[in-house]
Design a protein around this motif. Structure first.
Motif, short mmCIF file in Angstrom:
data_model
loop_
_atom_site.label_atom_id
_atom_site.label_comp_id
_atom_site.label_asym_id
_atom_site.label_seq_id
_atom_site.Cartn_x
_atom_site.Cartn_y
_atom_site.Cartn_z
N VAL A 18 0.84 -1.20 0.00
CA VAL A 18 0.00 0.00 0.00
C VAL A 18 0.88 1.25 0.00
CG1 VAL A 18 -1.63 1.35 1.38
CG2 VAL A 18 -1.99 -1.11 1.06
N ALA A 19 1.95 1.24 0.79
CA ALA A 19 2.86 2.39 0.83
C ALA A 19 3.47 2.66 -0.54
CB ALA A 19 3.96 2.14 1.86
N GLU A 20 3.82 1.59 -1.26
CA GLU A 20 4.40 1.76 -2.60
C GLU A 20 3.39 2.36 -3.57
OE1 GLU A 20 5.89 -2.04 -3.73
OE2 GLU A 20 7.45 -2.06 -2.17
N ARG A 21 2.11 1.94 -3.48
CA ARG A 21 1.07 2.52 -4.34
C ARG A 21 0.89 4.00 -4.02
NH1 ARG A 21 -4.27 -1.05 -4.62
NH2 ARG A 21 -4.89 0.72 -5.92
N LEU A 22 0.98 4.36 -2.76
CA LEU A 22 0.86 5.77 -2.37
C LEU A 22 2.04 6.58 -2.90
CD1 LEU A 22 -0.36 5.32 1.31
CD2 LEU A 22 -1.73 6.09 -0.64
N ARG A 23 3.24 6.02 -2.82
CA ARG A 23 4.42 6.73 -3.33
C ARG A 23 4.29 6.96 -4.83
NH1 ARG A 23 7.39 2.71 -0.06
NH2 ARG A 23 7.87 3.66 1.95
N ASN A 24 3.83 5.94 -5.55
CA ASN A 24 3.64 6.09 -6.99
C ASN A 24 2.60 7.14 -7.32
OD1 ASN A 24 5.54 4.11 -7.57
ND2 ASN A 24 4.03 2.46 -7.66
N ALA A 25 1.50 7.15 -6.55
CA ALA A 25 0.44 8.12 -6.79
C ALA A 25 0.93 9.54 -6.53
CB ALA A 25 -0.77 7.81 -5.89
N TYR A 26 1.75 9.70 -5.50
CA TYR A 26 2.31 11.03 -5.21
C TYR A 26 3.25 11.46 -6.33
CZ TYR A 26 5.23 14.61 -3.05
OH TYR A 26 5.93 15.75 -2.80
N ALA A 27 4.09 10.54 -6.79
CA ALA A 27 5.03 10.86 -7.86
C ALA A 27 4.31 11.24 -9.15
CB ALA A 27 5.97 9.68 -8.10
N GLU A 28 3.12 10.65 -9.38
CA GLU A 28 2.35 10.92 -10.60
C GLU A 28 1.47 12.16 -10.45
OE1 GLU A 28 0.24 7.29 -11.00
OE2 GLU A 28 1.96 6.17 -11.79
N GLY A 29 1.44 12.77 -9.26
CA GLY A 29 0.62 13.96 -9.05
C GLY A 29 -0.82 13.67 -8.68
N ARG A 30 -1.14 12.41 -8.35
CA ARG A 30 -2.51 12.07 -7.97
C ARG A 30 -2.82 12.48 -6.52
NH1 ARG A 30 -4.32 8.46 -11.94
NH2 ARG A 30 -2.63 7.48 -13.12
N LEU A 31 -1.77 12.60 -5.70
CA LEU A 31 -1.92 13.03 -4.32
C LEU A 31 -1.00 14.23 -4.07
CD1 LEU A 31 -1.72 9.58 -2.45
CD2 LEU A 31 -3.80 10.87 -2.97
N ASP A 32 -1.47 15.18 -3.27
CA ASP A 32 -0.55 16.26 -2.88
C ASP A 32 0.23 15.80 -1.65
OD1 ASP A 32 -2.09 16.71 -0.55
OD2 ASP A 32 -3.31 18.23 -1.54
N MET A 33 1.20 16.60 -1.22
CA MET A 33 2.09 16.20 -0.13
C MET A 33 1.32 15.90 1.15
SD MET A 33 5.04 15.50 1.12
CE MET A 33 6.37 16.14 0.10
N GLY A 34 0.32 16.75 1.48
CA GLY A 34 -0.45 16.55 2.70
C GLY A 34 -1.22 15.23 2.70
N GLU A 35 -1.91 14.95 1.57
CA GLU A 35 -2.67 13.71 1.46
C GLU A 35 -1.73 12.50 1.52
OE1 GLU A 35 -6.40 14.79 -1.44
OE2 GLU A 35 -4.40 14.72 -2.33
N PHE A 36 -0.61 12.62 0.81
CA PHE A 36 0.35 11.51 0.77
C PHE A 36 0.88 11.19 2.16
CE2 PHE A 36 4.96 10.54 0.54
CZ PHE A 36 4.85 9.23 0.13
N GLU A 37 1.33 12.20 2.89
CA GLU A 37 1.90 11.98 4.22
C GLU A 37 0.86 11.40 5.18
OE1 GLU A 37 3.50 15.74 5.35
OE2 GLU A 37 5.44 15.36 4.36
N GLU A 38 -0.38 11.91 5.10
CA GLU A 38 -1.44 11.42 5.98
C GLU A 38 -1.75 9.95 5.71
OE1 GLU A 38 -6.12 12.39 7.16
OE2 GLU A 38 -5.07 13.59 5.64
N ARG A 39 -1.89 9.61 4.42
CA ARG A 39 -2.23 8.23 4.08
C ARG A 39 -1.07 7.28 4.38
NH1 ARG A 39 -5.98 7.92 -1.38
NH2 ARG A 39 -7.14 9.86 -1.09
N LEU A 40 0.15 7.73 4.12
CA LEU A 40 1.31 6.88 4.37
C LEU A 40 1.44 6.57 5.86
CD1 LEU A 40 3.65 5.58 2.76
CD2 LEU A 40 5.05 7.54 3.41
#
Length: 203
Positions: A18-40
């Motif tokens: 799940v963490a890897e999917r979140l990292r990929n989504a952040y790198a692709e611009g699907r999540l902003d930094m705040g959303e990414f850090e919260e979900r991770l």
């Protein structure tokens, strides 16, 4: 009748997927930094599979990498015994470069001096690493490779704590958090290609 069966517990491997999917989504611009850090953060704290599902429900399925893909670059580089747990310089300098292993908690401090921490060819004692940098009337430069997951949370007073090197890593990347304090000095975190990668590009 409501089922009384307990929810299935999540494994470390499932949390990491799940963490890897979140990292990929952040790198692709699907999540902003705040959303990414919260979900991770929630992913690593999840106790059950049910807690993991909502974190990636609105994200595309992970693509299985081909043989020799980026995950292989981290294979064997995590879980190595630490060769250094800290560094200090007073009216002088220190360097941690080349092939070395970073402790899960690494502390660096300089007083009217300088330090270089290069993670491009480093191994890691753990998948979660915290690097604390304290610079007083001096400077510390931290160099990270483009494929490493890096979070920067340090603060500066009459100085600077540069976070330009922060960003998501590739699948399998360790999670490195760089924190600390700069007083009348600076901590600079920047991304650079590995020397081996630059040689290949030249060829």
């Amino acid at each position: 009748m409501t089922s009384e069966l307990p929810e299935m517990r999540a494994s470390d491997a499932e949390r990491e997927r799940v963490a890897e999917r979140l990292r990929n989504a952040y790198a692709e611009g699907r999540l902003d930094m705040g959303e990414f850090e919260e979900r991770l953060d929630l992913a690593y704290k999840a106790r059950t599979q049910a807690e993991l599902v909502p974190l990636v429900r609105d994200l595309p399925e992970a693509v299985t990498p081909a043989a020799g893909a980026v995950e292989g670059d981290w294979h064997g580089r995590v879980g190595r015994p630490a060769t250094s747990k800290g560094a200090f310089a007073f009216w002088s300098g220190f360097g941690r470069r080349g092939k070395w292993s970073v402790a899960r908690n690494f502390t660096a401090a300089v007083l009217q001096g300088g330090g270089d921490i290069d993670l491009r060819d480093a191994d890691f004692e753990d998948r979660e690493v915290v690097i604390r940098c304290f610079a007083v009337m001096g400077g510390i430069q931290v160099v990270v490779p483009p494929d490493l997951h890096v979070e920067v949370t340090g603060q500066g007073f009459m100085g600077g704590f540069d976070d330009r090197g922060a960003g998501a890593g590739t699948p399998g990347s360790p999670r490195v958090r760089i924190t600390g304090f700069a007083l009348m000095g600076g901590v600079d975190v920047r991304r650079k290609e590995r020397k081996s990668s630059r040689k290949q590009l030249r060829k």
